[in-house]
Design a protein around this motif. Structure first.
Motif, PDB file in Angstrom:
ATOM      1  N   THR A  37      -2.231  -0.756  -3.592  1.00  0.00           N
ATOM      2  CA  THR A  37      -1.534   0.945  -3.714  1.00  0.00           C
ATOM      3  C   THR A  37      -3.188   1.339  -4.618  1.00  0.00           C
ATOM      4  OG1 THR A  37       0.461   0.152  -3.548  1.00  0.00           O
ATOM      5  CG2 THR A  37      -0.187   2.200  -5.263  1.00  0.00           C
ATOM      6  N   ASN A  96      -2.088  -5.952  -4.237  1.00  0.00           N
ATOM      7  CA  ASN A  96      -1.826  -4.130  -4.603  1.00  0.00           C
ATOM      8  C   ASN A  96      -2.609  -4.001  -4.237  1.00  0.00           C
ATOM      9  OD1 ASN A  96       0.086  -2.336  -4.893  1.00  0.00           O
ATOM     10  ND2 ASN A  96      -1.101  -2.313  -6.902  1.00  0.00           N
ATOM     11  N   CYS A 125       0.784  -1.264  -0.073  1.00  0.00           N
ATOM     12  CA  CYS A 125       0.273   0.210  -0.494  1.00  0.00           C
ATOM     13  C   CYS A 125       0.880   1.377  -0.493  1.00  0.00           C
ATOM     14  CB  CYS A 125      -0.569   0.072   1.658  1.00  0.00           C
ATOM     15  SG  CYS A 125      -2.539   1.515   1.727  1.00  0.00           S
ATOM     16  N   LEU A 163       5.455   2.066  -6.244  1.00  0.00           N
ATOM     17  CA  LEU A 163       5.744  -0.354  -5.622  1.00  0.00           C
ATOM     18  C   LEU A 163       7.007  -0.608  -7.195  1.00  0.00           C
ATOM     19  CD1 LEU A 163       3.856  -2.259  -4.976  1.00  0.00           C
ATOM     20  CD2 LEU A 163       2.660  -2.578  -7.247  1.00  0.00           C
TER      21      LEU A 163
END
Length: 281
Positions: free
Chosen positions: A78, A76, A53, A60
């Motif tokens: 993000t 993921n 995150c 990332l």
């Protein structure tokens, strides 16, 4: 958000290893039972399930550049775009990991609170999701939306886009009463109630898009809305000294649809004007 997620898993008794680009933020979780890793690669090595995150997709990739993802399950969280989710899935799989992308429909204070309404969209490896479903459900409810890794981000951004459209309408409505002897706090429940009532049109729009029938049962057709309704909306804005810039894009699209010979429809056809590629079922 990362700290809120970590705290939710720690509170539920899960062993958690954390890493943050700002070390002090990771250290703050140590007092709550987290193991602090010196690097992202070290954090990845600690457990099979890896939760990311970060700020964006680029951060990332940078953080996990030196990590060994072989045999890892990478989730993921993000925020990104559908294309980034698909590309990141291929990137992870090429490095030996299973991958699921996600879209968080919550703000940090909602995480870890079952009554908050928070949930997370997931898409990608169904095997990964099913194996870790119970763990992923700890911070927020889960919604698996398909094996296409881009679908979680697509659902996320579609809902957020609807939210901002609603915010535009709310802003315009409050601007109209600004400066008048109308208390915003008294007007607010009227606006909220009206928006709730109008939100009932969402399933109807979905049905029309599915069937392709934009005319049956229409109670407020496009011709009336454009030829009479728009004039009133724009004149009122002018009289109140309010810019029409939040309304104008939607009104212009409705006029284009009407000019195309669709006066007996509702506003569903505007969606077809927005799409620049063929729609899929």
């Amino acid at each position: 958000m990362g700290a809120a997620l970590a705290r939710a898993w720690l509170a539920a008794g899960h062993p958690v290893t954390v890493w943050n680009r700002t070390p002090a933020r990771a250290e703050a979780l140590a007092a709550e039972g987290a193991t602090v890793a010196a690097s992202a690669a070290e954090a990845v090595a600690a457990n099979r399930l890896v939760i990311a995150c970060l700020l964006d997709d680029a951060s990332l990739g940078e953080a996990l550049e030196d990590a060994d993802l072989t045999g890892r399950d990478l989730v993921n969280l993000t925020t990104g775009t559908p294309a980034e989710g698909r590309a990141r899935a291929a990137w992870a799989e090429a490095r030996g990991a299973r991958f699921v992308d996600a879209g968080i429909m919550a703000v940090p204070p909602m995480i870890g609170r079952p009554d908050s309404g928070a949930y997370v969209f997931y898409s990608g490896s169904s095997e990964l999701f099913e194996e870790h479903r119970a763990t992923l459900a700890v911070p927020a409810d889960t919604r698996f939306v398909g094996t296409d890794p881009g679908f979680a981000a697509l659902h996320d951004v579609a809902l957020l886009s609807g939210m901002y459209g609603m915010f535009a309408g709310i802003s315009h409505a409050f601007a109209l009463i600004r400066g008048e002897d109308i208390a915003p706090k008294e007007f607010a429940p009227l606006l909220e109630g009206w928006l709730h009532a109008m939100a009932r049109s969402v399933p109807e729009t979905a049905e029309r898009l599915t069937t392709g029938d934009y005319t049956t049962g229409v109670v407020s057709h496009l011709a009336m809305q454009v030829q009479a309704g728009q004039r009133t909306l724009l004149r009122t804005a002018e009289e109140q000294g309010v810019s029409e810039e939040l309304l104008r894009p939607m009104l212009d699209l409705m006029k284009r649809r009407l000019d195309g010979g669709h006066g007996d429809e509702d506003t569903t056809g505007v969606i077809d004007l927005l799409v620049t590629r063929p729609a899929t079922a």
